[in-house]
Design an enzyme around this catalytic site. Sequence first.
Site, PDB file in Angstrom:
ATOM      1  N   THR A   1      -6.582   6.648  11.846  1.00 15.48           N
ATOM      2  CA  THR A   1      -7.197   7.787  10.993  1.00 15.48           C
ATOM      3  C   THR A   1      -8.065   8.699  11.593  1.00 15.48           C
ATOM      4  O   THR A   1      -8.526   8.813  12.707  1.00 15.48           O
ATOM      5  CB  THR A   1      -8.205   7.107   9.799  1.00 15.48           C
ATOM      6  OG1 THR A   1      -8.785   7.914   9.109  1.00 15.48           O
ATOM      7  CG2 THR A   1      -9.200   6.151  10.594  1.00 15.48           C
ATOM      8  N   ASP A   2      -8.204   9.990  11.036  1.00 18.25           N
ATOM      9  CA  ASP A   2      -8.986  10.896  11.601  1.00 18.25           C
ATOM     10  C   ASP A   2     -10.441  10.626  11.452  1.00 18.25           C
ATOM     11  O   ASP A   2     -11.287  11.274  12.161  1.00 18.25           O
ATOM     12  CB  ASP A   2      -8.754  12.427  10.793  1.00 18.25           C
ATOM     13  CG  ASP A   2      -8.782  11.998   9.189  1.00 18.25           C
ATOM     14  OD1 ASP A   2      -8.445  11.035   8.685  1.00 18.25           O
ATOM     15  OD2 ASP A   2      -9.739  12.558   8.349  1.00 18.25           O
TER      16      ASP A   2
ATOM     17  N   GLY B   1       0.883  -1.066  -0.066  1.00 12.75           N
ATOM     18  CA  GLY B   1       0.047   0.004   0.014  1.00 12.75           C
ATOM     19  C   GLY B   1       0.805   1.148   0.139  1.00 12.75           C
ATOM     20  O   GLY B   1       2.151   0.953  -0.272  1.00 12.75           O
ATOM     21  N   GLN B   2       0.166   2.293   0.168  1.00 12.67           N
ATOM     22  CA  GLN B   2       1.027   3.548  -0.130  1.00 12.67           C
ATOM     23  C   GLN B   2       2.069   3.756   0.935  1.00 12.67           C
ATOM     24  O   GLN B   2       3.141   4.011   0.842  1.00 12.67           O
ATOM     25  CB  GLN B   2       0.035   4.793   0.249  1.00 12.67           C
ATOM     26  CG  GLN B   2      -1.077   5.066  -0.645  1.00 12.67           C
ATOM     27  CD  GLN B   2      -1.729   6.379  -0.721  1.00 12.67           C
ATOM     28  OE1 GLN B   2      -1.109   7.289  -1.017  1.00 12.67           O
ATOM     29  NE2 GLN B   2      -2.979   6.325   0.047  1.00 12.67           N
TER      30      GLN B   2
ATOM     31  N   LYS C   1     -11.944   1.138  12.159  1.00 17.91           N
ATOM     32  CA  LYS C   1     -10.485   1.681  12.592  1.00 17.91           C
ATOM     33  C   LYS C   1     -10.690   1.911  14.118  1.00 17.91           C
ATOM     34  O   LYS C   1      -9.564   1.587  14.770  1.00 17.91           O
ATOM     35  CB  LYS C   1     -10.020   2.841  11.868  1.00 17.91           C
ATOM     36  CG  LYS C   1      -9.974   2.767  10.223  1.00 17.91           C
ATOM     37  CD  LYS C   1      -8.929   1.815  10.150  1.00 17.91           C
ATOM     38  CE  LYS C   1      -7.264   2.402  10.362  1.00 17.91           C
ATOM     39  NZ  LYS C   1      -6.387   1.298   9.874  1.00 17.91           N
TER      40      LYS C   1
ATOM     41  N   TYR D   1      -8.193  -1.904   5.287  1.00 19.15           N
ATOM     42  CA  TYR D   1      -9.312  -2.128   4.298  1.00 19.15           C
ATOM     43  C   TYR D   1      -9.579  -0.262   4.314  1.00 19.15           C
ATOM     44  O   TYR D   1     -10.070   0.253   5.108  1.00 19.15           O
ATOM     45  CB  TYR D   1     -10.482  -2.761   4.772  1.00 19.15           C
ATOM     46  CG  TYR D   1     -11.717  -2.836   3.998  1.00 19.15           C
ATOM     47  CD1 TYR D   1     -12.077  -3.958   3.486  1.00 19.15           C
ATOM     48  CD2 TYR D   1     -12.500  -1.636   3.604  1.00 19.15           C
ATOM     49  CE1 TYR D   1     -13.221  -4.149   2.621  1.00 19.15           C
ATOM     50  CE2 TYR D   1     -13.629  -1.792   2.730  1.00 19.15           C
ATOM     51  CZ  TYR D   1     -13.859  -3.087   2.280  1.00 19.15           C
ATOM     52  OH  TYR D   1     -14.995  -2.946   1.493  1.00 19.15           O
ATOM     53  N   THR D   2      -9.310   0.082   3.354  1.00 18.98           N
ATOM     54  CA  THR D   2      -9.414   1.803   3.008  1.00 18.98           C
ATOM     55  C   THR D   2     -10.311   2.065   2.133  1.00 18.98           C
ATOM     56  O   THR D   2     -10.286   3.520   1.876  1.00 18.98           O
ATOM     57  CB  THR D   2      -7.926   2.052   2.678  1.00 18.98           C
ATOM     58  OG1 THR D   2      -7.146   1.415   1.469  1.00 18.98           O
ATOM     59  CG2 THR D   2      -6.623   1.661   3.782  1.00 18.98           C
TER      60      THR D   2
ATOM     61  N   TYR E   1     -16.002   2.748   7.749  1.00 21.71           N
ATOM     62  CA  TYR E   1     -14.519   2.670   7.904  1.00 21.71           C
ATOM     63  C   TYR E   1     -14.181   3.243   9.323  1.00 21.71           C
ATOM     64  O   TYR E   1     -13.268   2.731  10.019  1.00 21.71           O
ATOM     65  CB  TYR E   1     -14.284   3.586   6.687  1.00 21.71           C
ATOM     66  CG  TYR E   1     -12.835   3.888   6.623  1.00 21.71           C
ATOM     67  CD1 TYR E   1     -11.728   2.865   6.535  1.00 21.71           C
ATOM     68  CD2 TYR E   1     -12.143   5.134   7.041  1.00 21.71           C
ATOM     69  CE1 TYR E   1     -10.468   3.116   6.675  1.00 21.71           C
ATOM     70  CE2 TYR E   1     -10.762   5.360   7.145  1.00 21.71           C
ATOM     71  CZ  TYR E   1      -9.835   4.437   6.905  1.00 21.71           C
ATOM     72  OH  TYR E   1      -8.608   4.361   6.928  1.00 21.71           O
TER      73      TYR E   1
HETATM   74  N1  LIG Z   1      -5.216   6.655   2.668  1.00 21.81           N
HETATM   75  C1  LIG Z   1      -5.696   7.389   3.636  1.00 21.81           C
HETATM   76  O1  LIG Z   1      -5.953   8.821   3.366  1.00 21.81           O
HETATM   77  C2  LIG Z   1      -5.435   7.433   4.990  1.00 21.81           C
HETATM   78  C3  LIG Z   1      -5.922   8.124   5.824  1.00 21.81           C
HETATM   79  C4  LIG Z   1      -5.781   8.003   7.256  1.00 21.81           C
HETATM   80  C5  LIG Z   1      -5.340   6.831   7.710  1.00 21.81           C
HETATM   81  N2  LIG Z   1      -5.085   5.946   6.795  1.00 21.81           N
HETATM   82  C6  LIG Z   1      -4.364   4.430   7.382  1.00 21.81           C
HETATM   83  O2  LIG Z   1      -3.052   4.420   7.049  1.00 21.81           O
HETATM   84  C7  LIG Z   1      -2.866   3.131   6.719  1.00 21.81           C
HETATM   85  C8  LIG Z   1      -2.082   2.755   5.418  1.00 21.81           C
HETATM   86  O3  LIG Z   1      -2.787   3.513   4.505  1.00 21.81           O
HETATM   87  P1  LIG Z   1      -2.813   3.373   3.084  1.00 21.81           P
HETATM   88  O4  LIG Z   1      -3.260   4.453   2.322  1.00 21.81           O
HETATM   89  O5  LIG Z   1      -1.014   3.063   2.844  1.00 21.81           O
HETATM   90  O6  LIG Z   1      -3.551   1.957   2.660  1.00 21.81           O
HETATM   91  P2  LIG Z   1      -3.385   1.105   1.170  1.00 21.81           P
HETATM   92  O7  LIG Z   1      -2.782   2.021   0.323  1.00 21.81           O
HETATM   93  O8  LIG Z   1      -4.750   0.847   1.055  1.00 21.81           O
HETATM   94  O9  LIG Z   1      -2.581  -0.143   1.562  1.00 21.81           O
HETATM   95  C9  LIG Z   1      -3.115  -1.207   2.544  1.00 21.81           C
HETATM   96  C10 LIG Z   1      -2.709  -2.389   2.303  1.00 21.81           C
HETATM   97  O10 LIG Z   1      -3.056  -3.542   3.008  1.00 21.81           O
HETATM   98  C11 LIG Z   1      -3.311  -4.396   2.230  1.00 21.81           C
HETATM   99  N3  LIG Z   1      -4.367  -5.509   2.981  1.00 21.81           N
HETATM  100  C12 LIG Z   1      -5.645  -5.366   2.768  1.00 21.81           C
HETATM  101  N4  LIG Z   1      -6.047  -6.423   3.663  1.00 21.81           N
HETATM  102  C13 LIG Z   1      -5.153  -7.105   4.098  1.00 21.81           C
HETATM  103  C14 LIG Z   1      -4.817  -8.239   4.988  1.00 21.81           C
HETATM  104  N5  LIG Z   1      -5.957  -9.013   5.334  1.00 21.81           N
HETATM  105  N6  LIG Z   1      -3.585  -8.964   5.118  1.00 21.81           N
HETATM  106  C15 LIG Z   1      -2.470  -8.156   4.800  1.00 21.81           C
HETATM  107  N7  LIG Z   1      -2.617  -6.995   3.877  1.00 21.81           N
HETATM  108  C16 LIG Z   1      -4.007  -6.525   3.710  1.00 21.81           C
HETATM  109  C17 LIG Z   1      -4.034  -3.808   0.991  1.00 21.81           C
HETATM  110  O11 LIG Z   1      -3.894  -4.861  -0.143  1.00 21.81           O
HETATM  111  P3  LIG Z   1      -5.111  -4.587  -1.168  1.00 21.81           P
HETATM  112  O12 LIG Z   1      -4.882  -3.274  -1.662  1.00 21.81           O
HETATM  113  O13 LIG Z   1      -4.658  -5.982  -1.936  1.00 21.81           O
HETATM  114  O14 LIG Z   1      -6.396  -4.821  -0.494  1.00 21.81           O
HETATM  115  C18 LIG Z   1      -2.867  -2.901   0.756  1.00 21.81           C
HETATM  116  O15 LIG Z   1      -1.744  -3.280   0.118  1.00 21.81           O
HETATM  117  C19 LIG Z   1      -4.281   2.297   6.880  1.00 21.81           C
HETATM  118  O16 LIG Z   1      -4.295   1.679   8.196  1.00 21.81           O
HETATM  119  C20 LIG Z   1      -5.285   3.429   6.696  1.00 21.81           C
HETATM  120  O17 LIG Z   1      -6.570   3.102   7.621  1.00 21.81           O
HETATM  121  C21 LIG Z   1      -5.046   6.049   5.427  1.00 21.81           C
END
Ligand SMILES: NC(=O)c1ccc[n+]([C@@H]2O[C@H](COP(=O)([O-])OP(=O)(O)OC[C@H]3O[C@@H](n4cnc5c(N)ncnc54)[C@H](OP(=O)(O)O)[C@@H]3O)[C@@H](O)[C@H]2O)c1
Length: 285
Positions: free
Chosen positions: A102-103, A10-11, A130, A62-63, A126
């Site tokens: 998350t916020d 992921g990111q 979280k 799960y985002t 979501y």
């Molecule tokens: N994106 C935002 O704006 C944001 C804001 C605040 C907080 N956050 C939090 O920050 C964290 C990182 O966010 P991100 O944007 O990097 O998320 P992301 O890009 O969606 O990456 C999440 C990764 O987790 C993987 N994943 C999903 N289910 C899984 C499982 N059962 N076992 C292992 N891996 C699994 C996903 O695979 P798939 O893609 O194949 O499902 C993906 O590679 C998350 O906890 C998110 O809730 C994100």
Amino acid sequence: MNVLVTGSKGQLGLELSELSKDYKEYSFLFTDKEELDITSAKQVKGYFDKHKPGILINCAGYTAVDKAEDDIGGAMLVNARGAGILAGACSVSSCLMVHISTDYVFDGNGCKPYGESHSASPRSVYGKSKLEGELEVIFNAKRSVIIRTSWLYSPYGQNFLKTIINKASRGEDLRVVFDQVGSPTYASDLARAIMDILPLIPETARGEICNYSNEGVCSWYDFARAAVELAGIDCKIEAVLSNEFKTRAKRPHYSVLDKSRIKKNFGIKVPYWRDSLALCLKRLT
Ligand SMILES: NC(=O)c1ccc[n+]([C@@H]2O[C@H](COP(=O)([O-])OP(=O)(O)OC[C@H]3O[C@@H](n4cnc5c(N)ncnc54)[C@H](OP(=O)(O)O)[C@@H]3O)[C@@H](O)[C@H]2O)c1
């Protein structure tokens, strides 16, 4: 010491992977769901028994915020149950757990930056999943830090910045909401902050929450404007109200996080959002 990163495709996980070369004191284990599905207690136990991580950075999540509204079970499974399984494994093997939240745990009705002790009241599936995940970590991991972040973007995966730049590059006019304000977070900055706090986390830390986003405040409209301007793309952007732009999940109107704790306790310097946006755009374009 072995540092296990879950959800590493992921990111945030990819930014940690990019940065790992600067932190040679650790051996990194990057996994995503193909190698380690965090919702499988059996797989997680087997992985911990074999690799014995001393630190876990849980970037798995799960985002898909809108999809979660119709897939409550899916969001809860990964964001709550998965976090709980990892927390349990960390507890058994005395592993420090760094968990990302998350916020969206807040209702977004505030008007001053949310501190870590502000009461949570999520309005979306979501956000609820979280928050459940945070509680799982607090109750099940003996040593843990939870980092809440907002508006994450990077050159990787799907995010608002990439959507805006892609559409603007195709010559599309854009409509972007201006009544939701927050602070963007460049995933690379967050990854560095996480790595820099690791050696400073006290032995006694249990469910210590720290906020992290970039410095400053903007609306999604401001963010989009800054992005196209910095990228040198000529594009019309109309500022619209959220009620003109229906989404399945409710978005917080105000999601500015107070970052005093991470700055004071860990000496983290937080870059200004426009400066970080410019850096990310250099990598994107
Ligand atoms: N994106 C935002 O704006 C944001 C804001 C605040 C907080 N956050 C939090 O920050 C964290 C990182 O966010 P991100 O944007 O990097 O998320 P992301 O890009 O969606 O990456 C999440 C990764 O987790 C993987 N994943 C999903 N289910 C899984 C499982 N059962 N076992 C292992 N891996 C699994 C996903 O695979 P798939 O893609 O194949 O499902 C993906 O590679 C998350 O906890 C998110 O809730 C994100």
